[in-house]
Motif scaffolding. Structure first.
Motif, PDB file in Angstrom:
ATOM      1  N   GLN A 119     -36.193  94.976  52.577  1.00 38.16           N
ATOM      2  CA  GLN A 119     -35.153  94.420  51.529  1.00 38.16           C
ATOM      3  C   GLN A 119     -34.159  95.221  51.279  1.00 38.16           C
ATOM      4  O   GLN A 119     -32.930  94.750  50.714  1.00 38.16           O
ATOM      5  CB  GLN A 119     -35.738  93.843  50.282  1.00 38.16           C
ATOM      6  N   HIS A 120     -34.230  96.471  51.786  1.00 41.68           N
ATOM      7  CA  HIS A 120     -33.181  97.452  51.433  1.00 41.68           C
ATOM      8  C   HIS A 120     -32.759  98.065  52.800  1.00 41.68           C
ATOM      9  O   HIS A 120     -33.591  98.523  53.677  1.00 41.68           O
ATOM     10  CB  HIS A 120     -33.568  98.270  50.459  1.00 41.68           C
ATOM     11  N   VAL A 121     -31.425  98.606  52.781  1.00 36.78           N
ATOM     12  CA  VAL A 121     -31.138  99.319  53.943  1.00 36.78           C
ATOM     13  C   VAL A 121     -29.994 100.569  53.507  1.00 36.78           C
ATOM     14  O   VAL A 121     -29.402 100.511  52.699  1.00 36.78           O
ATOM     15  CB  VAL A 121     -30.243  98.536  54.990  1.00 36.78           C
ATOM     16  N   PHE A 122     -30.253 101.817  54.228  1.00 35.51           N
ATOM     17  CA  PHE A 122     -29.388 102.829  54.052  1.00 35.51           C
ATOM     18  C   PHE A 122     -28.473 103.017  55.482  1.00 35.51           C
ATOM     19  O   PHE A 122     -29.228 103.249  56.692  1.00 35.51           O
ATOM     20  CB  PHE A 122     -30.281 104.238  53.758  1.00 35.51           C
ATOM     21  N   PHE A 123     -27.239 103.057  55.297  1.00 32.20           N
ATOM     22  CA  PHE A 123     -26.608 102.915  56.536  1.00 32.20           C
ATOM     23  C   PHE A 123     -26.289 104.558  56.886  1.00 32.20           C
ATOM     24  O   PHE A 123     -25.829 105.296  56.133  1.00 32.20           O
ATOM     25  CB  PHE A 123     -25.334 102.044  56.375  1.00 32.20           C
ATOM     26  N   THR A 124     -25.982 104.658  58.072  1.00 31.13           N
ATOM     27  CA  THR A 124     -25.960 105.981  58.804  1.00 31.13           C
ATOM     28  C   THR A 124     -24.697 105.794  59.659  1.00 31.13           C
ATOM     29  O   THR A 124     -24.371 104.481  60.190  1.00 31.13           O
ATOM     30  CB  THR A 124     -26.848 106.925  59.320  1.00 31.13           C
ATOM     31  N   GLY A 125     -24.225 106.926  60.623  1.00 30.35           N
ATOM     32  CA  GLY A 125     -23.415 106.521  61.932  1.00 30.35           C
ATOM     33  C   GLY A 125     -24.026 106.694  63.019  1.00 30.35           C
ATOM     34  O   GLY A 125     -23.323 106.206  64.098  1.00 30.35           O
ATOM     35  N   SER A 126     -25.512 107.148  63.074  1.00 31.93           N
ATOM     36  CA  SER A 126     -26.192 107.087  64.214  1.00 31.93           C
ATOM     37  C   SER A 126     -27.622 107.191  64.039  1.00 31.93           C
ATOM     38  O   SER A 126     -28.039 107.165  62.869  1.00 31.93           O
ATOM     39  CB  SER A 126     -25.889 108.382  65.116  1.00 31.93           C
ATOM     40  N   LYS A 297     -27.951 101.943  68.094  1.00 31.94           N
ATOM     41  CA  LYS A 297     -27.706 101.372  69.382  1.00 31.94           C
ATOM     42  C   LYS A 297     -27.414  99.895  69.343  1.00 31.94           C
ATOM     43  O   LYS A 297     -26.410  99.334  68.964  1.00 31.94           O
ATOM     44  CB  LYS A 297     -28.777 101.711  70.283  1.00 31.94           C
ATOM     45  N   GLY A 298     -28.500  98.805  69.623  1.00 36.70           N
ATOM     46  CA  GLY A 298     -28.218  97.585  69.698  1.00 36.70           C
ATOM     47  C   GLY A 298     -27.815  96.836  68.420  1.00 36.70           C
ATOM     48  O   GLY A 298     -27.480  95.884  68.452  1.00 36.70           O
ATOM     49  N   VAL A 299     -27.664  97.582  67.273  1.00 36.78           N
ATOM     50  CA  VAL A 299     -27.364  96.853  65.977  1.00 36.78           C
ATOM     51  C   VAL A 299     -25.702  96.341  66.266  1.00 36.78           C
ATOM     52  O   VAL A 299     -25.411  95.193  65.609  1.00 36.78           O
ATOM     53  CB  VAL A 299     -27.362  97.847  65.041  1.00 36.78           C
ATOM     54  N   THR A 300     -24.789  97.233  67.193  1.00 37.71           N
ATOM     55  CA  THR A 300     -23.524  96.715  67.343  1.00 37.71           C
ATOM     56  C   THR A 300     -23.295  96.550  68.937  1.00 37.71           C
ATOM     57  O   THR A 300     -22.435  96.569  69.541  1.00 37.71           O
ATOM     58  CB  THR A 300     -22.633  97.914  67.019  1.00 37.71           C
ATOM     59  N   SER A 301     -24.495  96.344  69.525  1.00 38.37           N
ATOM     60  CA  SER A 301     -24.592  96.510  70.988  1.00 38.37           C
ATOM     61  C   SER A 301     -23.463  97.514  71.586  1.00 38.37           C
ATOM     62  O   SER A 301     -23.108  97.518  72.557  1.00 38.37           O
ATOM     63  CB  SER A 301     -24.099  95.259  71.676  1.00 38.37           C
ATOM     64  N   GLY A 302     -23.609  98.662  70.833  1.00 39.26           N
ATOM     65  CA  GLY A 302     -22.963  99.865  71.381  1.00 39.26           C
ATOM     66  C   GLY A 302     -21.481  99.922  71.367  1.00 39.26           C
ATOM     67  O   GLY A 302     -20.707 100.913  71.643  1.00 39.26           O
ATOM     68  N   TYR A 303     -20.854  98.704  70.781  1.00 37.52           N
ATOM     69  CA  TYR A 303     -19.536  98.518  70.849  1.00 37.52           C
ATOM     70  C   TYR A 303     -18.778  99.441  69.832  1.00 37.52           C
ATOM     71  O   TYR A 303     -17.613  99.811  69.830  1.00 37.52           O
ATOM     72  CB  TYR A 303     -18.827  97.150  70.250  1.00 37.52           C
ATOM     73  N   ILE A 304     -19.602  99.944  68.862  1.00 39.68           N
ATOM     74  CA  ILE A 304     -19.055 100.994  67.926  1.00 39.68           C
ATOM     75  C   ILE A 304     -20.170 101.576  67.081  1.00 39.68           C
ATOM     76  O   ILE A 304     -21.440 100.968  67.352  1.00 39.68           O
ATOM     77  CB  ILE A 304     -18.184 100.113  66.650  1.00 39.68           C
ATOM     78  N   PRO A 305     -20.108 102.975  66.758  1.00 39.99           N
ATOM     79  CA  PRO A 305     -21.255 103.619  66.284  1.00 39.99           C
ATOM     80  C   PRO A 305     -21.560 103.061  64.846  1.00 39.99           C
ATOM     81  O   PRO A 305     -20.867 102.935  63.896  1.00 39.99           O
ATOM     82  CB  PRO A 305     -20.695 105.030  66.175  1.00 39.99           C
ATOM     83  N   LEU A 306     -22.914 102.939  64.865  1.00 33.95           N
ATOM     84  CA  LEU A 306     -23.566 102.262  63.715  1.00 33.95           C
ATOM     85  C   LEU A 306     -25.048 102.653  63.736  1.00 33.95           C
ATOM     86  O   LEU A 306     -25.741 102.526  64.666  1.00 33.95           O
ATOM     87  CB  LEU A 306     -23.471 101.016  63.476  1.00 33.95           C
ATOM     88  N   GLY A 307     -25.659 103.357  62.592  1.00 35.42           N
ATOM     89  CA  GLY A 307     -27.084 103.325  62.506  1.00 35.42           C
ATOM     90  C   GLY A 307     -27.532 103.181  60.963  1.00 35.42           C
ATOM     91  O   GLY A 307     -26.931 102.889  60.247  1.00 35.42           O
ATOM     92  N   GLY A 308     -29.027 103.376  60.899  1.00 36.51           N
ATOM     93  CA  GLY A 308     -29.537 103.344  59.425  1.00 36.51           C
ATOM     94  C   GLY A 308     -30.882 103.146  59.541  1.00 36.51           C
ATOM     95  O   GLY A 308     -31.679 103.456  60.563  1.00 36.51           O
ATOM     96  N   VAL A 309     -31.283 103.122  58.158  1.00 37.65           N
ATOM     97  CA  VAL A 309     -32.722 103.180  57.955  1.00 37.65           C
ATOM     98  C   VAL A 309     -33.128 101.913  57.276  1.00 37.65           C
ATOM     99  O   VAL A 309     -32.472 101.391  56.028  1.00 37.65           O
ATOM    100  CB  VAL A 309     -33.249 104.321  57.086  1.00 37.65           C
ATOM    101  N   LEU A 310     -33.939 101.035  57.646  1.00 29.52           N
ATOM    102  CA  LEU A 310     -34.395 100.020  56.637  1.00 29.52           C
ATOM    103  C   LEU A 310     -35.523 100.407  55.839  1.00 29.52           C
ATOM    104  O   LEU A 310     -36.476 101.163  56.534  1.00 29.52           O
ATOM    105  CB  LEU A 310     -34.930  98.833  57.695  1.00 29.52           C
ATOM    106  N   VAL A 311     -35.547 100.342  54.781  1.00 28.76           N
ATOM    107  CA  VAL A 311     -36.650 100.874  53.974  1.00 28.76           C
ATOM    108  C   VAL A 311     -37.441  99.609  53.064  1.00 28.76           C
ATOM    109  O   VAL A 311     -36.779  98.733  52.661  1.00 28.76           O
ATOM    110  CB  VAL A 311     -35.690 101.597  52.701  1.00 28.76           C
ATOM    111  N   GLY A 312     -38.668  99.791  53.532  1.00 32.37           N
ATOM    112  CA  GLY A 312     -39.570  98.743  52.961  1.00 32.37           C
ATOM    113  C   GLY A 312     -39.740  99.027  51.446  1.00 32.37           C
ATOM    114  O   GLY A 312     -39.555 100.047  50.813  1.00 32.37           O
ATOM    115  N   ASP A 313     -40.343  98.006  51.065  1.00 32.66           N
ATOM    116  CA  ASP A 313     -40.673  97.907  49.595  1.00 32.66           C
ATOM    117  C   ASP A 313     -41.385  98.920  48.926  1.00 32.66           C
ATOM    118  O   ASP A 313     -41.033  99.462  47.735  1.00 32.66           O
ATOM    119  CB  ASP A 313     -41.182  96.479  49.130  1.00 32.66           C
TER     120      ASP A 313
END
Ligand SMILES: *Cc1c(COP(=O)(O)O)cnc(C)c1O
Length: 472
Positions: A119-126, A297-313
């Motif tokens: 239910q929670h996410v922490f965003f990063t650049g890669s 990677k596939g979260v933006t299909s590589g069109y722009i950099p984005l990454g992150g961590v999905l954090v479980g409950d």
């Protein structure tokens, strides 16, 4: 004073580009001197599953860029989303009690498409930054719950988790550990569930080998002491290690072992996420329930950099309720333009129904077509999972599929084969003597057929060459 010519009047030739490249651009994972002597291949444009180089050669991109262009090139809705967001608000941070709308909306959508514990996410650049976040977050978690001695994170030999200090340490690439004093303290590795390298020849079935390989985790935990182990991390299907699809018994057994010792289970979904294996996330295909998931990677299909961590409950509740300030984050955590592109990408994956396209149609079709290569004299094993597949090249085939004798590694037969692929308009990667593909999820059956013709042709050319050299 030097003048910088930004806009040369005459168009640059390929040789001009190569010279400028060699003079100034240090490429990732590259022998700089070797490439400068040879010259880079300059990729100029792309559409759907095809690339064109600066000489106008058309190339079928069997690797989705670098495992990321899941929706294929030239998707207008992603391009429009970036342009729209850049006009409205190209950047704002999320540090000082502020947020942007695309980041909030993306967090909401990720919670919707991921397994219910997320239910929670922490965003990063890669992806690498995602895995750095994992290291800091799992250690922080154990501090907060009053077990600060739980510090050790267990990864796998030949796993890949990125190239930062923590990412490269979690990964098990010996070439990376040899440079820069890695791994960092508190990270250790077990062997991988790689049938062809470690399983065949023991008289075990694949399923029995899967249990054996998972058992190496339990051995390692007992060796370290369970009260010192924080987490285990793995890719559902190893990507950069050579598309190594574990036996079906492997992940459920890993899950059982982690549960038994209360250890956090981390799924690095940077490649397997966003439909690659025929589900939104690879853990769903492999049948386990991680506590944390890295994505990129596939979260933006590589069109722009984005990454992150999905954090479980389990982790999120502790970090939220008792953690206080988490002293971690990046300038680009929740970058609005990147998040807007991710939203458009996920919408397109949904509108085109690409996840079930992979699961029910194109994935099984790729697997069937790849298995036909088992009859080739150079092929010891083929494996496929969704839209990723591997062909293991061998000096001598064994008596049954999945067995055989490898070439001496210094012959670099994989590289010979890769060069034939390049020469024949196909991007296929070589990991040692394992040839791998991970094509865009939008591929049609006709395009798979087109790719298979190229793959077989390149295997034939490679076979002719190794025969000529007297290597078989
Ligand atoms: C590519 C990759 C990473 C690293 O992602 P970057 O965006 O290159 O930092 C991490 N884990 C896996 C499984 C990957 O394939």
């Amino acid at each position: 004073m030097t003048t910088v010519q930004n806009h040369p009047t005459a168009p640059r030739t390929t040789a001009d580009w190569q010279q400028a490249d060699a003079r100034h651009f240090l490429h990732p994972f590259t022998d700089f001197k070797g490439l400068a002597a040879k010259g880079s291949r300059i990729i100029a444009k792309a559409d759907n599953i095809y690339l064109w180089d600066s000489e106008g050669h058309k190339i079928l991109d069997g690797m989705s860029g670098l495992w990321c262009v899941n929706v294929g090139y030239g998707q207008q809705s992603l391009i429009d989303a970036a342009a729209r967001q850049m006009k409205e608000l190209p950047f704002y941070n999320a540090f000082f009690q502020t947020a942007t709308m695309p980041a909030i909306e993306l967090a909401e959508v990720l919670a919707e498409i991921s397994p219910p514990q997320f239910q929670h996410v922490f965003f990063t650049g890669s992806g690498s930054e995602g895995n750095d976040t994992i290291v800091r977050m799992v250690r922080r978690y154990w501090d907060v719950v009053g077990q600060p001695e739980r510090q050790v994170i267990i990864g796998r030999i030949n796993g890949y988790h990125g190239s930062t200090m923590a990412g490269a340490s979690l990964g098990g690439m010996s070439g990376m550990h040899a440079q820069g004093g890695l791994p960092i303290p508190g990270i250790t590795h077990i062997q991988q569930p790689h049938w062809f390298e470690l399983g065949q020849g023991q008289g075990l079935t694949r399923d029995a080998f899967g249990l054996q390989a998972a058992g190496w985790l339990e051995e390692k935990i007992l060796e370290i002491g369970a009260d010192k182990v924080a987490a285990f991390i793995g890719e559902p299907v190893q990507g950069a290690g050579g598309v190594i699809v574990p036996p079906a018994t492997y992940w459920p057994e890993i899950q059982r072992i982690c549960d038994k010792f209360g250890i956090l289970l981390v799924s690095d979904e940077v490649i397997c996420g966003f439909g690659r294996t025929g589900n939104w996330f690879g853990c769903e295909t492999m049948g386990f329930k991680p506590d944390l998931m890295t994505f990129a990677k596939g979260v933006t299909s590589g069109y722009i950099p984005l990454g992150g961590v999905l954090v479980g409950d389990r982790v999120a509740q502790v970090m939220i309720d008792e953690g206080g300030e988490f002293n971690h984050g990046f300038t680009y955590s929740g970058h609005p333009t990147a998040c807007a592109v991710a939203l458009a990408n996920i919408k397109l994956l949904r509108d085109l129904d690409l996840v079930s396209h992979v699961r029910d149609d194109i994935g099984p079709y790729l697997a069937t077509r790849m298995a036909e290569l088992d009859d080739h004299p150079l092929v010891g094993e083929t494996q496929a999972c969704g839209m990723m597949a591997a062909v293991q090249l061998v000096k001598e085939k064994g008596t049954e599929p999945g067995t055989g004798t490898c070439f001496a590694s210094e012959l670099d037969v994989g590289m010979l084969c890769r060069n034939h692929c390049f020469g024949n308009g196909l991007i296929m990667r070589a990991v040692g003597d394992r040839m791998i593909v991970a094509p865009p999820l939008v591929m049609t059956r006709a395009q798979i057929d087109e790719m298979m013709v190229l793959i077989r042709r390149c295997l034939d050319l490679t076979l002719a060459e190794v025969r000529e050299r007297g290597w078989v």
